[in-house]
Design a protein around this motif. Structure first.
Motif, mmCIF file in Angstrom:
data_model
loop_
_atom_site.group_PDB
_atom_site.id
_atom_site.type_symbol
_atom_site.label_atom_id
_atom_site.label_comp_id
_atom_site.label_asym_id
_atom_site.label_seq_id
_atom_site.Cartn_x
_atom_site.Cartn_y
_atom_site.Cartn_z
ATOM 1 N N ALA A 17 10.925 -9.779 -15.947
ATOM 2 C CA ALA A 17 10.571 -9.796 -17.369
ATOM 3 C C ALA A 17 9.502 -10.845 -17.688
ATOM 4 C CB ALA A 17 11.814 -10.040 -18.210
ATOM 5 N N ALA A 18 9.450 -11.918 -16.926
ATOM 6 C CA ALA A 18 8.451 -12.963 -17.165
ATOM 7 C C ALA A 18 7.032 -12.465 -16.881
ATOM 8 C CB ALA A 18 8.761 -14.189 -16.310
ATOM 9 N N LYS A 19 6.890 -11.484 -16.005
ATOM 10 C CA LYS A 19 5.579 -10.923 -15.677
ATOM 11 C C LYS A 19 5.178 -9.772 -16.597
ATOM 12 C CE LYS A 19 5.366 -11.725 -10.680
ATOM 13 N NZ LYS A 19 5.255 -11.008 -9.391
ATOM 14 N N CYS A 20 6.141 -9.175 -17.272
ATOM 15 C CA CYS A 20 5.878 -8.000 -18.102
ATOM 16 C C CYS A 20 4.903 -8.347 -19.225
ATOM 17 C CB CYS A 20 7.181 -7.463 -18.695
ATOM 18 S SG CYS A 20 6.944 -6.002 -19.742
ATOM 19 N N ASP A 48 21.140 3.015 -13.420
ATOM 20 C CA ASP A 48 21.740 3.983 -12.509
ATOM 21 C C ASP A 48 21.101 5.365 -12.589
ATOM 22 O OD1 ASP A 48 23.519 2.138 -11.393
ATOM 23 O OD2 ASP A 48 25.031 2.515 -12.926
ATOM 24 N N ALA A 49 20.206 5.574 -13.552
ATOM 25 C CA ALA A 49 19.482 6.841 -13.635
ATOM 26 C C ALA A 49 18.213 6.825 -12.773
ATOM 27 C CB ALA A 49 19.121 7.153 -15.080
ATOM 28 N N CYS A 50 17.873 5.677 -12.205
ATOM 29 C CA CYS A 50 16.673 5.544 -11.377
ATOM 30 C C CYS A 50 16.834 6.344 -10.087
ATOM 31 C CB CYS A 50 16.429 4.073 -11.051
ATOM 32 S SG CYS A 50 15.016 3.798 -9.957
ATOM 33 N N MET A 51 15.808 7.162 -9.777
ATOM 34 C CA MET A 51 15.832 7.924 -8.530
ATOM 35 C C MET A 51 14.919 7.295 -7.479
ATOM 36 S SD MET A 51 13.815 11.385 -9.461
ATOM 37 C CE MET A 51 12.061 11.435 -9.683
ATOM 38 N N GLU A 52 14.441 6.097 -7.753
ATOM 39 C CA GLU A 52 13.635 5.307 -6.828
ATOM 40 C C GLU A 52 12.374 6.029 -6.367
ATOM 41 O OE1 GLU A 52 16.899 4.297 -4.137
ATOM 42 O OE2 GLU A 52 16.874 2.270 -4.988
ATOM 43 N N CYS A 53 11.713 6.717 -7.297
ATOM 44 C CA CYS A 53 10.479 7.428 -6.960
ATOM 45 C C CYS A 53 9.294 6.474 -6.838
ATOM 46 C CB CYS A 53 10.185 8.522 -7.980
ATOM 47 S SG CYS A 53 9.735 7.931 -9.636
ATOM 48 N N GLY A 54 9.351 5.333 -7.525
ATOM 49 C CA GLY A 54 8.297 4.326 -7.435
ATOM 50 C C GLY A 54 7.178 4.465 -8.453
ATOM 51 N N ALA A 55 7.248 5.462 -9.333
ATOM 52 C CA ALA A 55 6.172 5.659 -10.313
ATOM 53 C C ALA A 55 5.984 4.433 -11.193
ATOM 54 C CB ALA A 55 6.456 6.892 -11.168
ATOM 55 N N CYS A 56 7.064 3.802 -11.580
ATOM 56 C CA CYS A 56 6.973 2.630 -12.459
ATOM 57 C C CYS A 56 6.242 1.482 -11.770
ATOM 58 C CB CYS A 56 8.368 2.196 -12.897
ATOM 59 S SG CYS A 56 9.517 1.870 -11.532
ATOM 60 N N ALA A 57 6.617 1.183 -10.545
ATOM 61 C CA ALA A 57 6.001 0.077 -9.817
ATOM 62 C C ALA A 57 4.527 0.351 -9.520
ATOM 63 C CB ALA A 57 6.762 -0.194 -8.520
ATOM 64 N N ARG A 58 4.203 1.584 -9.166
ATOM 65 C CA ARG A 58 2.811 1.937 -8.870
ATOM 66 C C ARG A 58 1.931 1.857 -10.106
ATOM 67 N NH1 ARG A 58 5.321 5.539 -5.430
ATOM 68 N NH2 ARG A 58 5.191 7.272 -6.887
ATOM 69 N N CYS A 60 2.521 -0.205 -12.859
ATOM 70 C CA CYS A 60 2.648 -1.459 -13.595
ATOM 71 C C CYS A 60 1.457 -2.366 -13.289
ATOM 72 C CB CYS A 60 3.954 -2.166 -13.215
ATOM 73 S SG CYS A 60 4.158 -3.753 -14.069
ATOM 74 N N PRO A 61 0.583 -2.602 -14.280
ATOM 75 C CA PRO A 61 -0.594 -3.432 -14.026
ATOM 76 C C PRO A 61 -0.260 -4.911 -13.825
ATOM 77 C CG PRO A 61 -0.477 -2.878 -16.350
ATOM 78 C CD PRO A 61 0.620 -2.106 -15.656
ATOM 79 N N ALA A 62 0.910 -5.337 -14.229
ATOM 80 C CA ALA A 62 1.300 -6.743 -14.104
ATOM 81 C C ALA A 62 2.129 -7.005 -12.849
ATOM 82 C CB ALA A 62 2.094 -7.170 -15.334
ATOM 83 N N ASP A 63 2.387 -5.966 -12.067
ATOM 84 C CA ASP A 63 3.196 -6.100 -10.848
ATOM 85 C C ASP A 63 4.578 -6.698 -11.156
ATOM 86 O OD1 ASP A 63 3.238 -5.438 -8.174
ATOM 87 O OD2 ASP A 63 2.526 -7.395 -7.502
ATOM 88 N N ALA A 64 5.131 -6.282 -12.296
ATOM 89 C CA ALA A 64 6.422 -6.816 -12.742
ATOM 90 C C ALA A 64 7.611 -6.006 -12.238
ATOM 91 C CB ALA A 64 6.453 -6.861 -14.273
ATOM 92 N N ILE A 65 7.346 -4.855 -11.614
ATOM 93 C CA ILE A 65 8.422 -3.966 -11.191
ATOM 94 C C ILE A 65 8.398 -3.806 -9.681
ATOM 95 C CG2 ILE A 65 9.383 -1.639 -11.383
ATOM 96 C CD1 ILE A 65 7.942 -1.471 -14.132
ATOM 97 N N ALA A 66 9.574 -3.872 -9.083
ATOM 98 C CA ALA A 66 9.717 -3.645 -7.646
ATOM 99 C C ALA A 66 10.838 -2.632 -7.424
ATOM 100 C CB ALA A 66 10.048 -4.952 -6.925
ATOM 101 N N VAL A 67 10.604 -1.705 -6.504
ATOM 102 C CA VAL A 67 11.627 -0.734 -6.137
ATOM 103 C C VAL A 67 11.317 -0.250 -4.723
ATOM 104 C CG1 VAL A 67 10.418 1.242 -7.173
ATOM 105 C CG2 VAL A 67 12.894 1.329 -6.878
ATOM 106 N N LYS A 68 12.332 -0.109 -3.917
ATOM 107 C CA LYS A 68 12.155 0.409 -2.564
ATOM 108 C C LYS A 68 12.191 1.924 -2.640
ATOM 109 C CE LYS A 68 14.236 -3.510 -0.255
ATOM 110 N NZ LYS A 68 15.353 -3.983 0.566
ATOM 111 N N THR A 69 11.024 2.534 -2.508
ATOM 112 C CA THR A 69 10.962 3.992 -2.571
ATOM 113 C C THR A 69 11.406 4.588 -1.246
ATOM 114 O OG1 THR A 69 8.655 4.018 -1.897
ATOM 115 C CG2 THR A 69 9.095 3.977 -4.254
ATOM 116 N N GLY A 70 11.911 5.795 -1.326
ATOM 117 C CA GLY A 70 12.320 6.498 -0.116
ATOM 118 C C GLY A 70 13.687 6.127 0.397
ATOM 119 N N VAL A 71 14.461 5.351 -0.361
ATOM 120 C CA VAL A 71 15.795 4.968 0.101
ATOM 121 C C VAL A 71 16.899 5.594 -0.734
ATOM 122 C CG1 VAL A 71 15.028 2.777 1.064
ATOM 123 C CG2 VAL A 71 15.852 2.838 -1.285
ATOM 124 N N GLY A 72 16.555 6.177 -1.841
ATOM 125 C CA GLY A 72 17.569 6.653 -2.778
ATOM 126 C C GLY A 72 17.828 8.137 -2.719
#
Length: 97
Positions: A17-20, A48-58, A60-72
């Motif tokens: 949230a500090a980077k958002c 819990d609705a996240c399907m870990e697709c990674g769209a949010c992290a890709r 995010c211009p502030a690099d505030a989101i991290a998610v391991k794609t391909g594991v969910g």
């Protein structure tokens, strides 16, 4: 119809949230509405609705989101559909999705 929930408390999604910067891109690209924007910044509202697709992290211009794609669940469902087995959290024949 409610939100899809895959498995409770297993998603790798993290928001710093500090980077958002409050651009709202995550709220626009998330296919499951995991994020909401409140008080000018994003917040994870439905983790819990996240399907870990990674769209949010890709997107995010502030690099505030991290998610391991391909594991969910999404990856497990796709692997099952094309005949691969994987280490995802569920598969089509497990009944969780």
């Amino acid at each position: 119809m409610g939100r899809l929930v895959y498995l409770k408390d297993v998603v790798t999604l993290q928001l710093d949230a500090a980077k958002c910067i409050g651009c709202g891109e995550c709220t626009l690209v998330c296919p499951h509405g995991v994020f909401v924007k409140e008080n000018g910044v994003a917040r994870i509202a439905f983790r819990d609705a996240c399907m870990e697709c990674g769209a949010c992290a890709r997107n995010c211009p502030a690099d505030a989101i991290a998610v391991k794609t391909g594991v969910g669940c999404a990856q497990a469902v796709l692997n099952t559909m094309i005949g691969r087995s994987g280490d995802g959290c569920c598969s089509l024949d497990s009944g969780c999705c």
